[in-house]
Motif scaffolding. Structure first.
Motif, PDB file in Angstrom:
ATOM      1  N   ARG A 158      11.263   3.044  25.187  1.00 26.47           N
ATOM      2  CA  ARG A 158      11.175   3.398  23.766  1.00 26.47           C
ATOM      3  C   ARG A 158      11.511   4.865  23.513  1.00 26.47           C
ATOM      4  NH1 ARG A 158       9.511  -0.868  20.919  1.00 26.47           N
ATOM      5  NH2 ARG A 158       8.306  -2.468  21.992  1.00 26.47           N
ATOM      6  N   PRO A 159      12.234   5.082  22.389  1.00 29.48           N
ATOM      7  CA  PRO A 159      12.704   4.072  21.447  1.00 29.48           C
ATOM      8  C   PRO A 159      13.838   3.241  22.040  1.00 29.48           C
ATOM      9  CG  PRO A 159      13.596   6.207  20.858  1.00 29.48           C
ATOM     10  CD  PRO A 159      12.629   6.445  21.976  1.00 29.48           C
ATOM     11  N   TYR A 160      13.774   1.931  21.836  1.00 33.11           N
ATOM     12  CA  TYR A 160      14.822   1.051  22.323  1.00 33.11           C
ATOM     13  C   TYR A 160      16.181   1.465  21.757  1.00 33.11           C
ATOM     14  CZ  TYR A 160      11.342  -2.475  23.838  1.00 33.11           C
ATOM     15  OH  TYR A 160      10.326  -3.152  24.459  1.00 33.11           O
ATOM     16  N   GLY A 161      17.234   1.025  22.441  1.00 32.53           N
ATOM     17  CA  GLY A 161      18.573   1.308  21.939  1.00 32.53           C
ATOM     18  C   GLY A 161      19.637   0.760  22.853  1.00 32.53           C
ATOM     19  N   PRO A 162      20.903   0.794  22.426  1.00 30.48           N
ATOM     20  CA  PRO A 162      21.999   0.267  23.233  1.00 30.48           C
ATOM     21  C   PRO A 162      22.416   1.222  24.347  1.00 30.48           C
ATOM     22  CG  PRO A 162      22.839   1.092  21.147  1.00 30.48           C
ATOM     23  CD  PRO A 162      21.341   1.213  21.088  1.00 30.48           C
ATOM     24  N   THR A 163      22.914   0.663  25.426  1.00 27.30           N
ATOM     25  CA  THR A 163      23.507   1.411  26.530  1.00 27.30           C
ATOM     26  C   THR A 163      24.883   0.807  26.808  1.00 27.30           C
ATOM     27  OG1 THR A 163      22.410  -0.033  28.124  1.00 27.30           O
ATOM     28  CG2 THR A 163      21.289   2.025  27.562  1.00 27.30           C
ATOM     29  N   PHE A 164      25.702   1.502  27.614  1.00 31.25           N
ATOM     30  CA  PHE A 164      27.102   1.081  27.771  1.00 31.25           C
ATOM     31  C   PHE A 164      27.556   1.261  29.216  1.00 31.25           C
ATOM     32  CE2 PHE A 164      31.674   2.126  27.738  1.00 31.25           C
ATOM     33  CZ  PHE A 164      32.183   0.990  27.121  1.00 31.25           C
ATOM     34  N   VAL A 165      28.237   0.233  29.739  1.00 25.24           N
ATOM     35  CA  VAL A 165      28.814   0.279  31.079  1.00 25.24           C
ATOM     36  C   VAL A 165      30.256  -0.216  30.994  1.00 25.24           C
ATOM     37  CG1 VAL A 165      28.621  -0.433  33.489  1.00 25.24           C
ATOM     38  CG2 VAL A 165      26.547  -0.197  32.089  1.00 25.24           C
ATOM     39  N   SER A 166      31.211   0.640  31.383  1.00 27.85           N
ATOM     40  CA  SER A 166      32.626   0.265  31.460  1.00 27.85           C
ATOM     41  C   SER A 166      32.928  -0.208  32.876  1.00 27.85           C
ATOM     42  CB  SER A 166      33.507   1.461  31.091  1.00 27.85           C
ATOM     43  OG  SER A 166      34.870   1.178  31.337  1.00 27.85           O
TER      44      SER A 166
ATOM     45  N   LEU B 214      45.567   1.346  38.282  1.00 30.02           N
ATOM     46  CA  LEU B 214      46.461   1.632  37.162  1.00 30.02           C
ATOM     47  C   LEU B 214      45.989   2.790  36.281  1.00 30.02           C
ATOM     48  CD1 LEU B 214      47.350  -1.973  35.896  1.00 30.02           C
ATOM     49  CD2 LEU B 214      48.778  -0.431  37.246  1.00 30.02           C
ATOM     50  N   LEU B 215      44.717   3.145  36.365  1.00 29.39           N
ATOM     51  CA  LEU B 215      44.148   4.088  35.399  1.00 29.39           C
ATOM     52  C   LEU B 215      44.838   5.451  35.366  1.00 29.39           C
ATOM     53  CD1 LEU B 215      40.325   3.294  35.630  1.00 29.39           C
ATOM     54  CD2 LEU B 215      41.932   2.683  33.821  1.00 29.39           C
ATOM     55  N   PRO B 216      45.330   6.011  36.491  1.00 29.84           N
ATOM     56  CA  PRO B 216      45.979   7.333  36.382  1.00 29.84           C
ATOM     57  C   PRO B 216      47.252   7.339  35.540  1.00 29.84           C
ATOM     58  CG  PRO B 216      45.351   6.874  38.654  1.00 29.84           C
ATOM     59  CD  PRO B 216      45.187   5.588  37.886  1.00 29.84           C
ATOM     60  N   ASN B 217      47.843   6.162  35.264  1.00 34.62           N
ATOM     61  CA  ASN B 217      49.141   6.109  34.592  1.00 34.62           C
ATOM     62  C   ASN B 217      49.069   5.623  33.143  1.00 34.62           C
ATOM     63  OD1 ASN B 217      50.487   6.923  36.978  1.00 34.62           O
ATOM     64  ND2 ASN B 217      50.374   4.828  37.755  1.00 34.62           N
ATOM     65  N   LEU B 218      47.937   5.781  32.506  1.00 31.25           N
ATOM     66  CA  LEU B 218      47.757   5.394  31.106  1.00 31.25           C
ATOM     67  C   LEU B 218      48.227   3.965  30.854  1.00 31.25           C
ATOM     68  CD1 LEU B 218      48.920   8.691  29.340  1.00 31.25           C
ATOM     69  CD2 LEU B 218      46.602   7.987  29.912  1.00 31.25           C
ATOM     70  N   PRO B 219      47.593   2.984  31.475  1.00 25.63           N
ATOM     71  CA  PRO B 219      48.078   1.603  31.383  1.00 25.63           C
ATOM     72  C   PRO B 219      47.798   0.970  30.030  1.00 25.63           C
ATOM     73  CG  PRO B 219      46.000   1.663  32.544  1.00 25.63           C
ATOM     74  CD  PRO B 219      46.389   3.103  32.313  1.00 25.63           C
ATOM     75  N   PHE B 220      48.513  -0.111  29.768  1.00 29.74           N
ATOM     76  CA  PHE B 220      48.255  -0.942  28.603  1.00 29.74           C
ATOM     77  C   PHE B 220      46.811  -1.455  28.684  1.00 29.74           C
ATOM     78  CE2 PHE B 220      48.730  -5.028  26.221  1.00 29.74           C
ATOM     79  CZ  PHE B 220      49.244  -4.505  25.040  1.00 29.74           C
ATOM     80  N   LEU B 221      46.061  -1.335  27.589  1.00 25.28           N
ATOM     81  CA  LEU B 221      44.649  -1.732  27.495  1.00 25.28           C
ATOM     82  C   LEU B 221      43.710  -0.817  28.273  1.00 25.28           C
ATOM     83  CD1 LEU B 221      44.683  -5.653  27.637  1.00 25.28           C
ATOM     84  CD2 LEU B 221      44.214  -4.210  25.658  1.00 25.28           C
ATOM     85  N   GLY B 222      44.220   0.252  28.863  1.00 27.17           N
ATOM     86  CA  GLY B 222      43.330   1.169  29.558  1.00 27.17           C
ATOM     87  C   GLY B 222      42.529   2.008  28.582  1.00 27.17           C
ATOM     88  N   ALA B 223      41.279   2.261  28.915  1.00 25.93           N
ATOM     89  CA  ALA B 223      40.398   3.075  28.072  1.00 25.93           C
ATOM     90  C   ALA B 223      40.289   4.472  28.682  1.00 25.93           C
ATOM     91  CB  ALA B 223      39.018   2.434  27.967  1.00 25.93           C
ATOM     92  N   THR B 224      40.827   5.465  27.999  1.00 27.19           N
ATOM     93  CA  THR B 224      40.726   6.840  28.464  1.00 27.19           C
ATOM     94  C   THR B 224      39.318   7.368  28.206  1.00 27.19           C
ATOM     95  OG1 THR B 224      43.061   7.190  27.944  1.00 27.19           O
ATOM     96  CG2 THR B 224      41.701   9.150  28.238  1.00 27.19           C
ATOM     97  N   ASP B 225      38.694   7.930  29.253  1.00 24.69           N
ATOM     98  CA  ASP B 225      37.314   8.425  29.127  1.00 24.69           C
ATOM     99  C   ASP B 225      36.423   7.353  28.483  1.00 24.69           C
ATOM    100  OD1 ASP B 225      37.878  10.883  30.260  1.00 24.69           O
ATOM    101  OD2 ASP B 225      38.352  11.810  28.332  1.00 24.69           O
ATOM    102  N   ALA B 226      36.429   6.178  29.088  1.00 22.15           N
ATOM    103  CA  ALA B 226      35.740   5.025  28.497  1.00 22.15           C
ATOM    104  C   ALA B 226      34.271   5.293  28.210  1.00 22.15           C
ATOM    105  CB  ALA B 226      35.876   3.820  29.425  1.00 22.15           C
ATOM    106  N   ALA B 227      33.608   6.008  29.093  1.00 17.25           N
ATOM    107  CA  ALA B 227      32.175   6.252  28.899  1.00 17.25           C
ATOM    108  C   ALA B 227      31.904   7.176  27.726  1.00 17.25           C
ATOM    109  CB  ALA B 227      31.573   6.831  30.175  1.00 17.25           C
ATOM    110  N   GLN B 228      32.907   7.976  27.320  1.00 14.84           N
ATOM    111  CA  GLN B 228      32.715   8.889  26.196  1.00 14.84           C
ATOM    112  C   GLN B 228      32.899   8.201  24.852  1.00 14.84           C
ATOM    113  OE1 GLN B 228      31.704  12.089  26.555  1.00 14.84           O
ATOM    114  NE2 GLN B 228      31.589  11.604  28.748  1.00 14.84           N
ATOM    115  N   PHE B 229      33.659   7.109  24.844  1.00 11.60           N
ATOM    116  CA  PHE B 229      34.069   6.494  23.585  1.00 11.60           C
ATOM    117  C   PHE B 229      32.891   6.114  22.685  1.00 11.60           C
ATOM    118  CE2 PHE B 229      36.966   2.912  21.741  1.00 11.60           C
ATOM    119  CZ  PHE B 229      37.152   3.656  20.586  1.00 11.60           C
ATOM    120  N   PRO B 230      31.860   5.429  23.175  1.00 12.20           N
ATOM    121  CA  PRO B 230      30.780   5.016  22.274  1.00 12.20           C
ATOM    122  C   PRO B 230      29.741   6.093  21.979  1.00 12.20           C
ATOM    123  CG  PRO B 230      30.366   4.160  24.458  1.00 12.20           C
ATOM    124  CD  PRO B 230      31.694   4.848  24.525  1.00 12.20           C
ATOM    125  N   LYS B 231      29.844   7.237  22.606  1.00 10.67           N
ATOM    126  CA  LYS B 231      28.867   8.297  22.348  1.00 10.67           C
ATOM    127  C   LYS B 231      29.096   8.879  20.957  1.00 10.67           C
ATOM    128  CE  LYS B 231      28.086   9.718  27.154  1.00 10.67           C
ATOM    129  NZ  LYS B 231      28.217  10.809  28.132  1.00 10.67           N
TER     130      LYS B 231
END
Length: 547
Positions: free
Chosen positions: A167-175, A121-138
């Motif tokens: 170190r230094p510890y910190g959060p990471t993200f996986v979509s 579904l991702l190519p069609n801008l679906p409901f609840l889809g995250a565009t460029d999900a990996a970029q969002f939390p940066k």
């Protein structure tokens, strides 16, 4: 488990590879990494992962993603281990971003996962889809990815864990697209991981020579010391140097036992005040902190006076951004004892202990210093204090000296909404210990939902709401910046006891010294969470006064 087995023969050697699903491979990986507590707020894109939730895993439910992230942060910082977070697609990540920023500044090791719509579904801008999900939390994650293939998800989570715990510890993200969980893949085995590196011996020798030759050295310490478990080694180093010790501006953990004879107080986050405090010394040793964290503009004359500054830190970014001094990168757990071993016993006279403030007088309405003095007396010796009452921090530091490593946490970012969920996470991580959440009335309203989780988990959490009917920090800043009649600072008409009771938490509102002592005793003895709302006078100390 849905698994198949394939065998590949090479000459006389046979390799056996077990096939499994992304979901089962991920669960097995999390077991191996001791990450069987998951913090989440579920949505449709996470259901495939949550299906038939295994009995050896614990799911801690938060009612909003900011609370979920804050709880995981508190849990990770209290245990010293990486915590696992499961958020809901783009909107859920958006809700969590404020506390994700705080987790990044706190150095909290987290693997944050978020659901994503199915790949088809991702190519069609679906409901609840995250565009460029990996970029969002940066930029407030150390690593961010949406794997190119479903079968790469477990390996991406393993990599995220390794980066979060470097170190230094910190959060990471996986979509993770929702249909990835059922895809076939190979299991992922966790690797041995020893990320701590010793500082350069030559750099330590240079620092030791300078310290030994100094007549009036001073030590400034920060939260990395407690994070690494290097507190006792730091105390031994300070005693060997024989120098006064100051806590760094906005230190988010205990930096030095505040009843120790060498402890000289807390540095404010103002350039001129830092210069005034450190300028009389002929060497500044900064351990586990930036050089320095400021919150108001101004010139820090210390940086132009030629006074040697040595900074020991695990944080390359903090070291590279320092405007002056010599940086020594590497583990404090390894570096502090190594530096101490290079130093002779101090011959310089020890500084005089700083005077303690007198006990505040009782009165009605109750003053913040008096309330905090009584809270300190009511708390068990091994209680853990989690604070988000920034306008009352000077009074807290004067009236509530922290003595135990691991006994104090606050946020390093300045963003509100962390304290209450973090206290829930700390309580989850600290069975058998009383956790005290000291929080302002404005701060409480950012993540009040976390109190519901504390009730459901039956946590021994005392929530002390200091109610001055407004954003006290803004009142203080207005004085510093000479701003008058700013809107949005007053907060009348909030009934915190009713809010708590609506989520199943008992509470009491107090306004006199006698009521305060009785309510604090009840809160400290309660089997589950208990809230005390303290009506205060409106006096607020300046956040940048020297104290």
């Amino acid at each position: 488990m849905d698994a198949t087995t394939t065998r590949t023969s090479v000459r006389t050697r046979t390799t056996v590879r077990t096939r499994t699903t992304v979901r089962e491979a991920t669960l097995d990986l999390l077991r191996a990494l001791d990450m069987t507590t998951a913090f989440g707020n579920p949505g449709s894109t996470e259901l495939a992962f949550l299906d038939r939730w295994p009995g050896d895993f614990r799911y801690v439910l938060g009612l909003q993603e900011a609370s979920v992230l804050g709880m995981a942060d508190g849990y990770a910082r209290a245990t010293g281990r990486c915590a696992f977070v499961n958020l809901h697609s783009a909107a859920g990540v958006g809700h969590a971003l404020g506390n994700l920023f705080t987790a990044y500044r706190n150095g909290a090791p987290l693997v944050v996962t978020a659901g994503q719509q199915t790949r088809s579904l991702l190519p069609n801008l679906p409901f609840l889809g995250a565009t460029d999900a990996a970029q969002f939390p940066k930029p407030y994650v150390k690593f961010s990815i949406e794997p190119a293939r479903a079968e790469d998800v477990p390996a991406a989570i393993a990599q995220a864990h390794r980066i979060a715990t470097q170190r230094p510890y910190g959060p990471t993200f996986v979509s993770i697209p929702s249909d990835d969980w059922s895809a076939p893949c190979h299991p992922v085995l966790p690797r041995a991981w020893y990320p701590d590196a010793s500082p350069d011996p030559a750099a330590l020798e240079e620092a030791a020579r300078a310290i030994a030759g100094a007549r009036r050295p001073v030590v400034v310490v920060g939260p990395e010391v407690d994070s690494e478990g290097a507190g006792p080694a730091l105390v031994a180093l300070a005693e060997r140097i024989g120098a006064p010790v100051l806590a760094s501006p906005f230190s988010s953990r205990l930096s030095f036992p505040e009843d120790h004879a060498l402890f000289a107080g807390h540095l404010p986050a103002a350039p001129q005040a830092v210069s005034d405090a450190l300028g009389a010394h002929d060497l500044v040793l900064v351990i586990g902190a930036p050089v320095f964290t400021f919150h108001v503009p101004g010139d820090c004359a210390l940086f132009h006076q030629g006074i040697p500054i040595f900074q020991m830190t695990t944080d390359a970014e903090a070291a590279s951004s320092a405007p002056a001094g010599t940086a020594i990168l590497g583990s404090l757990r390894l570096g502090i004892p190594a530096l101490a071993a290079l130093l002779p016993e101090a011959a310089r006279p020890l500084p005089a202990p700083r005077p303690r403030p007198p006990a505040p007088e009782a009165g009605t309405p109750v003053s913040a210093p008096y309330a905090l003095h009584r809270l300190h007396a009511a708390m068990p010796e091994d209680a853990i204090l989690v604070e988000e009452a920034p306008s009352h921090r000077p009074a807290m530091q004067a009236q509530m000296p922290v003595r135990r490593w691991g006994g104090f946490l606050t946020m390093a970012s300045g963003g509100l909404g962390y304290g209450l969920p973090a206290a829930v996470g700390v309580a989850l991580a600290s069975p058998g210990r009383r956790v005290v959440c000291l929080i302002g009335d404005g701060s409480f309203m950012y993540s009040p939902q976390a109190l519901w989780t504390a009730v459901q988990e039956g946590l021994p959490l005392a929530v002390i709401v200091l109610n001055n009917s407004g954003y006290g920090a803004m009142r203080s800043f207005s004085r510093v910046l000479q701003v008058r009649d700013a809107p949005g600072i007053e907060l009348p008409g909030i009934d915190f006891v009713s809010l708590a009771r609506g989520m199943g938490c008992p509470g009491r509102a107090v306004g006199t010294p006698e009521e305060l002592d009785a309510a604090l005793a009840e809160a400290m003895a309660a089997c589950g969470p208990f809230l005390v709302e303290v009506a205060l006078d409106s006096a607020v100390a300046s956040l940048y006064d020297k104290h």
